[in-house]
Scaffold this active site. Structure first.
Site, PDB file in Angstrom:
ATOM      1  N   LYS A 164     -12.309  -6.350  -9.045  1.00 35.06           N
ATOM      2  CA  LYS A 164     -12.472  -6.381  -7.588  1.00 35.06           C
ATOM      3  C   LYS A 164     -13.431  -5.296  -7.115  1.00 35.06           C
ATOM      4  O   LYS A 164     -13.373  -4.159  -7.591  1.00 35.06           O
ATOM      5  CB  LYS A 164     -11.111  -6.165  -6.907  1.00 35.06           C
ATOM      6  CG  LYS A 164     -11.183  -6.005  -5.390  1.00 35.06           C
ATOM      7  CD  LYS A 164      -9.897  -5.426  -4.833  1.00 35.06           C
ATOM      8  CE  LYS A 164     -10.078  -5.040  -3.366  1.00 35.06           C
ATOM      9  NZ  LYS A 164      -8.932  -4.249  -2.864  1.00 35.06           N
ATOM     10  N   ARG A 195       0.843  -1.188   0.000  1.00 30.02           N
ATOM     11  CA  ARG A 195       0.000   0.000   0.000  1.00 30.02           C
ATOM     12  C   ARG A 195       0.887   1.249   0.000  1.00 30.02           C
ATOM     13  O   ARG A 195       1.193   1.821   1.039  1.00 30.02           O
ATOM     14  CB  ARG A 195      -0.925  -0.033   1.199  1.00 30.02           C
ATOM     15  CG  ARG A 195      -2.089  -1.021   1.069  1.00 30.02           C
ATOM     16  CD  ARG A 195      -3.139  -0.530   0.083  1.00 30.02           C
ATOM     17  NE  ARG A 195      -3.684   0.758   0.485  1.00 30.02           N
ATOM     18  CZ  ARG A 195      -4.701   0.906   1.323  1.00 30.02           C
ATOM     19  NH1 ARG A 195      -5.321  -0.163   1.826  1.00 30.02           N
ATOM     20  NH2 ARG A 195      -5.136   2.114   1.644  1.00 30.02           N
ATOM     21  N   HIS A 237     -14.422   0.658  -4.458  1.00 27.94           N
ATOM     22  CA  HIS A 237     -14.633   0.534  -3.024  1.00 27.94           C
ATOM     23  C   HIS A 237     -15.770   1.435  -2.568  1.00 27.94           C
ATOM     24  O   HIS A 237     -15.789   2.627  -2.886  1.00 27.94           O
ATOM     25  CB  HIS A 237     -13.351   0.885  -2.260  1.00 27.94           C
ATOM     26  CG  HIS A 237     -12.172   0.061  -2.686  1.00 27.94           C
ATOM     27  ND1 HIS A 237     -11.470   0.338  -3.847  1.00 27.94           N
ATOM     28  CD2 HIS A 237     -11.603  -1.035  -2.137  1.00 27.94           C
ATOM     29  CE1 HIS A 237     -10.515  -0.570  -3.983  1.00 27.94           C
ATOM     30  NE2 HIS A 237     -10.571  -1.404  -2.965  1.00 27.94           N
TER      31      HIS A 237
END
Length: 335
Positions: free
Chosen positions: A250, A110, A223
């Site tokens: 995703k 990250r 997200h």
């Protein structure tokens, strides 16, 4: 699916019961539960530094999804990823080593959480984003690990630490991908095998083109930290990722509290199973927070190709559980 966090033994003991309850709720919508994340176009994160689709039937993934050529997304079993959460490159590298030692199939670096090195004055934002992944890849190789690295720069718009506008994200990420390609060409940073690209930033197709030129796979991502979209919306987003060229699609969502949260979990699992039936690319889905824990442990049964766990560091998103518990759950379910 609310209240105090469940203890590990209780989680494992109730797993089969939870699956038995959720499966008919998904099937009640006329959707077949696939039983595994196997995809028509699986993606290998090769031990030889390669990354990309593998021929159907050649995934030969075993426990942990690691086939002969390396970990496979969209093989017969889900992979387990661990994300770094440190704010320094050195600590992120340490976390990556611990994750590999504990059996992670994939390490997500990250970069958005890492404070830039003030002594580095060349390369700008792109160099700062590329550096943690390259340093981690070099260390893993030196320690004899073949675990692949996924570079992620999560923007503040999607819950991350990179406070950049879409134009800056596009410009810096494309340059970052080129930096990664140049470094991989030296043969010393081959562990870097994939990059995350947020579809909402508007540059997924362009990033895919650049990434594929340098041998990197692309995980398209979205997200939702305050809601769970409808089943139709979730599938539409995943379908759009595949259409724009992402190797893997995703999506992460957050359920409501109480009964509404249970309904949101069922919605996600229905969307997962539908997407697995309709798309060629592997899909990764999860419902974040305590209420979404079942999706992190049972997602593979409904078609999700990867789940996130924790190792030495904290969770990179709400609801992640220790890697040993996640591995035990997958073995218990034999998915």
């Amino acid at each position: 699916m609310s209240g105090a966090p469940a203890q590990p033994d209780a989680v494992l003991t109730g797993l089969a019961e939870t699956l038995a309850a959720l499966r008919p709720e998904v099937e009640a919508a006329g959707i077949s539960v696939p039983g595994s994340p196997r995809a028509p176009r699986p993606v290998t994160l090769g031990r030889d530094g390669s990354a990309g689709p593998v021929p159907l039937g050649e995934e030969d993934g075993e426990a942990g999804g690691a086939g002969a050529a390396g970990p496979v997304l969209g093989g017969p079993v889900p992979l387990i990823a661990v994300a770094t959460t440190a704010d320094s490159e050195a600590e992120a590298m340490r976390q990556a080593i611990v994750a590999c030692t504990q059996g992670a199939d994939l390490v997500e670096v990250r970069a958005d959480l890492i404070e830039p090195d003030s002594t580095v004055t060349t390369g700008g934002q792109a160099a700062a984003w590329a550096s943690p992944a390259l340093a981690t890849a070099r260390l893993l190789a030196a320690e004899g690990h073949t675990t692949p690295v996924l570079l992620t720069v999560r923007t503040s718009a999607e819950g991350g630490g990179a406070d950049v506008d879409d134009a800056t994200y596009r410009r810096a990420l494309l340059t970052t991908i080129r930096y990664l390609g140049q470094a991989r060409a030296t043969g010393r940073f081959e562990a870097v095998r994939a990059v995350d690209v947020e579809i909402a930033r508007g540059c997924l197709g362009e990033a895919v083109e650049v990434a594929h030129e340098v041998g990197l796979a692309v995980v398209g991502s979205a997200h939702f930290f305050t809601s769970t979209p409808s089943q139709e919306e979730i599938v539409t987003i995943l379908r759009r990722m595949e259409k724009e060229g992402a190797d893997v699609a995703k999506i992460a969502v957050v359920p409501r509290d109480g009964q509404g949260g249970h309904d949101d979990v069922v919605t996600l699992l229905r969307a997962t199973a539908q997407a697995r039936a309709e798309l060629e690319a592997p899909v990764i889905t999860m419902s974040m927070g305590e209420g979404g824990v079942p999706t992190r442990l049972l997602g593979g049964v409904f078609g999700s190709a990867l789940t996130f766990a924790t190792a030495s560091g904290g969770a990179s998103a709400p609801g992640q559980m220790p890697i040993e518990l996640v591995r035990a759950a997958l073995e218990l379910l034999r998915v």
